[in-house]
Design a protein around this motif. Structure first.
Motif: not given
Length: 131
Positions: A39-45, A47-51
């Motif tokens: 979940t931490a890996k996908f949460d970080d990914g 944020e980078e793609l969305a903003e």
């Protein structure tokens, strides 16, 4: 008779120990740890793609003349992470140790064959171990 770990009886007893036996707490902790990592890996990914970064021009692909219509769900799943090569030798523990000591990871072969070329690492022919 059935001593192999492919035995259905042994597998069922192991599964029972994992679910409700002495190893249940360890297995639950392991699953929780792996879940939190994922979940931490996908949460970080996300944020980078969305903003988009500041100063980057946001381009609308639908106005481009050669644009194709894409589903939003397919668009998010097609972003691929950088590929990892699985071809060739990997960094072994021995190579890491040599690098830490300041040596070259793989020592250069100084041996020569009869033709004056560097000798091969392995000898061709009959294997030394009989099968």
């Amino acid at each position: 008779m059935a001593k192999s770990t492919r035995s259905k009886v042994k597998r069922s007893f192991r599964a029972k120990k994992r679910d409700e036996g002495v190893y249940a707490a360890t297995e639950a902790a392991r699953l929780q740890r792996l879940n939190s990592k994922l979940t931490a890996k996908f949460d970080d990914g996300d944020e980078e793609l969305a903003e988009p970064a500041e100063g980057d021009a946001v381009q609308d692909d639908s106005t481009a003349p050669d644009a194709m219509e894409l589903d939003d769900s397919a668009n998010s799943s097609t972003t691929k992470p950088s590929r990892v090569s699985t071809h060739g030798p990997r960094n072994s523990r021995r190579e890491e140790w040599r690098k830490s000591k300041g040596m070259t990871p793989v020592p250069k072969s100084t041996r020569m064959n009869r033709q004056g070329l560097p000798a091969a690492r392995r000898k061709s022919g009959r294997p030394s171990r009989r099968r």
